[in-house]
Design an enzyme around this catalytic site. Structure first.
Site, PDB file in Angstrom:
ATOM      1  N   HIS A  51      -2.352  -1.879  -1.749  1.00  0.00           N
ATOM      2  CA  HIS A  51      -1.659  -3.096  -1.307  1.00  0.00           C
ATOM      3  C   HIS A  51      -1.758  -3.290   0.204  1.00  0.00           C
ATOM      4  O   HIS A  51      -1.206  -4.271   0.740  1.00  0.00           O
ATOM      5  CB  HIS A  51      -0.190  -3.059  -1.739  1.00  0.00           C
ATOM      6  N   GLU A  78      -3.540  -4.760 -12.507  1.00  0.00           N
ATOM      7  CA  GLU A  78      -3.085  -3.542 -11.835  1.00  0.00           C
ATOM      8  C   GLU A  78      -2.631  -2.487 -12.838  1.00  0.00           C
ATOM      9  O   GLU A  78      -2.864  -1.289 -12.625  1.00  0.00           O
ATOM     10  CB  GLU A  78      -1.962  -3.877 -10.853  1.00  0.00           C
TER      11      GLU A  78
END
Length: 245
Positions: free
Chosen positions: A176, A143
């Protein structure tokens, strides 16, 4: 954007999309081999995450070996190692503070507490403990490469920090898949972008991200009962205060 960054984004997105269909295909294959359906449901998601994240991270790191460091951030002199280490540690507390403020704002807006994403991850860890490595290490590293080095870094080439950080943090939050908690994830993403710019070292937000995720896993996995008890006591105390005043 550099060509290698485009390849990394494609690989990362492909991995995410493949995760929507691959576990189901593996489940069907397992059934055809007369394997127990419940065992397959319990194990396939966790082991698929281990495989997909592990392979993706390996490919990304191999691609980055040939990366030419010529972006705006990479042309600047990084902070000395000692100061960067200090910011790495402080970054964990900054991220937790930002998250706490975001939670308070969400609560004031009437958004329900708790993260379904986090609960799903903890459930996977309970079934396949090795997936703890994904949450604590592989995931944060990927990420930070994707959302800070590539997306934020590319935006920072053209826009001021605030715009670049806000846009990349919003993308990070939406990735997410919990839009109701966009403030929480955005606060974290903004903090990690700040650490990257402050130190000019990607390892700093990586450390903060890994440490924060590891803390969540430890608390949720090893101290779940105590955490639930504390939350119930806090709710009872809040109810009592409301009744008294």
């Amino acid at each position: 954007m550099k060509k290698v960054y485009g390849y990394i984004l494609i690989i990362y997105i492909f991995m995410q999309l493949l995760g929507l269909v691959a576990p189901r295909l593996l489940f069907e294959v397992g059934l055809s081999l007369n394997m127990d359906p419940q065992t397959l449901r319990n194990l396939i998601p966790g082991y698929w995450l281990l495989f997909s994240f592990g392979v993706t991270l390996l490919i990304v790191l191999l691609l980055l070996r040939k990366d030419v460091r010529d972006s705006r951030l990479e042309r600047m002199a990084p902070l000395p190692a000692a100061q960067s280490a200090g910011w790495a540690v402080a970054g964990v507390f900054l991220a937790l503070l930002g998250q706490r403020i975001a939670i308070a704002i969400e609560a004031a807006l009437g958004i329900q507490m708790g993260s379904e994403n986090t609960q799903n991850i903890i459930h996977l860890i309970e079934l396949v403990p090795a997936t703890m490595v994904i949450t604590a290490i592989f995931g944060p590293i990927l990420e930070e490469v994707v959302f800070r080095k590539i997306i934020f870094g590319s935006l920072y080439e053209r826009f001021p920090f605030w715009i670049s950080a806000l846009i990349s943090s919003a993308i990070f939050a939406l990735a997410h898949a919990e839009p109701e908690h966009i403030l929480i994830y955005s606060a974290m993403g903004f903090t990690f972008a700040f650490l990257y710019v402050k130190t000019k070292r990607l390892l700093v937000p990586i450390f903060a991200h890994v440490a924060m995720n590891s803390l969540v896993v430890v608390v949720q996995y090893f101290y779940a009962d105590e955490l639930e008890r504390m939350m119930k006591e806090a709710e009872q105390l809040q109810s009592l205060i409301t009744w008294l005043f």
